[in-house]
Design a protein around this motif. Structure first.
Motif, short mmCIF file in Angstrom:
data_model
loop_
_atom_site.label_atom_id
_atom_site.label_comp_id
_atom_site.label_asym_id
_atom_site.label_seq_id
_atom_site.Cartn_x
_atom_site.Cartn_y
_atom_site.Cartn_z
N PHE A 1 2.43 4.72 -11.77
CA PHE A 1 2.50 5.37 -10.65
C PHE A 1 3.03 6.81 -10.67
O PHE A 1 4.05 7.07 -11.65
CB PHE A 1 3.25 4.66 -9.75
CG PHE A 1 3.04 3.25 -9.16
CD1 PHE A 1 1.70 3.14 -8.36
CD2 PHE A 1 3.32 2.21 -9.88
CE1 PHE A 1 1.25 1.77 -8.11
CE2 PHE A 1 2.97 0.93 -9.63
CZ PHE A 1 1.87 0.66 -8.90
N ALA B 1 3.59 -3.59 -6.84
CA ALA B 1 2.56 -3.21 -6.50
C ALA B 1 1.47 -3.13 -7.73
O ALA B 1 0.01 -3.31 -7.51
CB ALA B 1 2.81 -1.51 -6.48
N SER B 2 2.00 -3.02 -8.93
CA SER B 2 1.07 -3.33 -10.31
C SER B 2 0.35 -4.70 -10.11
O SER B 2 -0.78 -4.68 -10.61
CB SER B 2 1.91 -2.81 -11.30
OG SER B 2 1.14 -3.06 -12.55
N SER C 1 3.17 -2.19 -0.82
CA SER C 1 3.82 -3.23 -1.38
C SER C 1 5.38 -3.16 -0.97
O SER C 1 5.83 -4.27 -0.78
CB SER C 1 3.81 -3.16 -3.08
OG SER C 1 2.46 -3.10 -3.18
N ALA C 2 5.93 -1.93 -1.05
CA ALA C 2 7.27 -1.76 -0.61
C ALA C 2 7.33 -2.47 1.02
O ALA C 2 8.42 -2.89 1.27
CB ALA C 2 7.66 -0.25 -0.55
N GLU D 1 3.83 8.71 -5.41
CA GLU D 1 3.81 7.47 -4.91
C GLU D 1 5.14 6.48 -5.10
O GLU D 1 5.34 5.67 -3.99
CB GLU D 1 2.91 6.49 -5.95
CG GLU D 1 1.36 7.23 -5.67
CD GLU D 1 0.37 6.41 -6.77
OE1 GLU D 1 -0.79 6.03 -6.34
OE2 GLU D 1 0.86 6.45 -8.01
N ALA D 2 6.16 6.80 -6.00
CA ALA D 2 7.22 6.33 -5.99
C ALA D 2 8.00 6.65 -4.98
O ALA D 2 8.81 6.08 -4.18
CB ALA D 2 8.01 6.85 -7.34
N THR E 1 5.99 4.57 -15.39
CA THR E 1 5.00 3.70 -14.78
C THR E 1 3.76 4.54 -14.51
O THR E 1 3.54 5.46 -14.88
CB THR E 1 5.65 3.18 -13.64
OG1 THR E 1 5.55 4.09 -12.43
CG2 THR E 1 6.90 2.50 -13.75
N GLY F 1 7.25 4.78 -2.00
CA GLY F 1 7.70 3.42 -2.00
C GLY F 1 9.15 3.72 -1.27
O GLY F 1 9.62 2.76 -0.34
N LEU G 1 7.66 -1.61 -7.61
CA LEU G 1 6.72 -0.88 -8.70
C LEU G 1 5.98 -2.13 -9.34
O LEU G 1 4.74 -2.25 -9.36
CB LEU G 1 7.15 -0.07 -9.63
CG LEU G 1 7.70 1.43 -8.78
CD1 LEU G 1 8.42 2.00 -9.99
CD2 LEU G 1 6.65 2.07 -8.67
N SER H 1 -1.66 -0.74 -2.72
CA SER H 1 -0.53 0.61 -3.00
C SER H 1 0.96 0.47 -2.96
O SER H 1 1.36 -0.61 -2.54
CB SER H 1 -1.11 1.54 -1.70
OG SER H 1 -0.54 0.92 -0.39
N LEU H 2 1.61 1.16 -3.66
CA LEU H 2 3.11 1.14 -3.81
C LEU H 2 3.61 1.10 -2.24
O LEU H 2 4.51 0.32 -2.06
CB LEU H 2 3.45 2.32 -4.58
CG LEU H 2 5.19 2.44 -4.81
CD1 LEU H 2 5.51 1.07 -5.60
CD2 LEU H 2 5.28 3.48 -5.62
#
Length: 202
Positions: free
Chosen positions: A107, A140-141, A150-151, A111-112, A105, A115, A137, A146-147
């Motif tokens: 990210f 967030a996209s 979003s999480a 960043e993952a 991705t 999340g 993900l 930000s990831l």
């Protein structure tokens, strides 16, 4: 006889002088060409040296950046481990999904991992974190958030409405649809003063 001998000698001297002059000119020309070649070679060697230094510097910088990225990833995963309590195979599975999402991705793996931290803080099990991360993900996209944020938002909504981790993809789809049709953003959807949006997400 004597005069002829002198004439011959004189002619030979003239020929010899002419040949010597041509040889001298050839030698001078060869030396000039050699000097130019040497100068060009010196310039070329200088360019090669500069290029080598530039490439070497880029390689060193690249290695330095890679080492820092690896260190950042390990630090982020250490946080995930501490929050989720994952050990052994579970922790390896979390590292693998973060690295996979970082490779597939837009990210990064760091960043993952961030999340995963938020999902762990929301009380998601290791299995639920792994199952929900791809949907997070996507959210967030789509939201340009930000990831981590979003999480945080989607996990809060899912927890608040009892939405199961395996339904995270559906929850994200509803949130994205709500954002695009209700002229709102993910941050507003995550606020508790938007009950209608929360109901739609459920």
């Amino acid at each position: 006889m004597s005069a002829a001998t002198v004439g011959e000698i004189r002619a030979r001297m003239i020929l010899d002088m002419s040949a010597w002059s041509r040889s001298r000119d050839r030698v001078r020309n060869d030396m000039t060409q050699m000097g130019r070649s040497s100068e060009n070679l010196s310039k070329q060697m200088g360019l090669v040296q500069k290029a080598s230094l530039a490439v070497g510097g880029a390689v060193v910088a690249g290695i330095g950046a890679s080492v820092k990225t690896a260190a950042d990833f390990e630090a982020a995963m250490s946080n995930v481990k501490a929050i989720s309590g994952a050990t052994g195979d579970e922790f390896e599975a979390l590292k693998n999904i973060a690295a996979k999402m970082g490779a597939e991705t837009k990210f990064t793996a760091v960043e993952a991992a961030e999340g995963l931290q938020y999902l762990a803080m929301a009380g998601f099990s290791v299995e639920d974190q792994i199952g929900s991360l791809p949907a997070v993900l996507n959210l967030a996209s789509a939201s340009n958030e930000s990831l981590g944020r979003s999480a945080d938002i989607v996990s809060n909504i899912m927890t608040g409405f009892g939405i199961k981790a395996e339904d995270s993809g559906h929850a994200v789809d509803v949130l994205v649809k709500t954002m695009t049709t209700a002229n709102t953003d993910l941050g507003q959807l995550g606020e508790r003063n938007c009950p209608a949006a929360w109901e739609q997400a459920a």
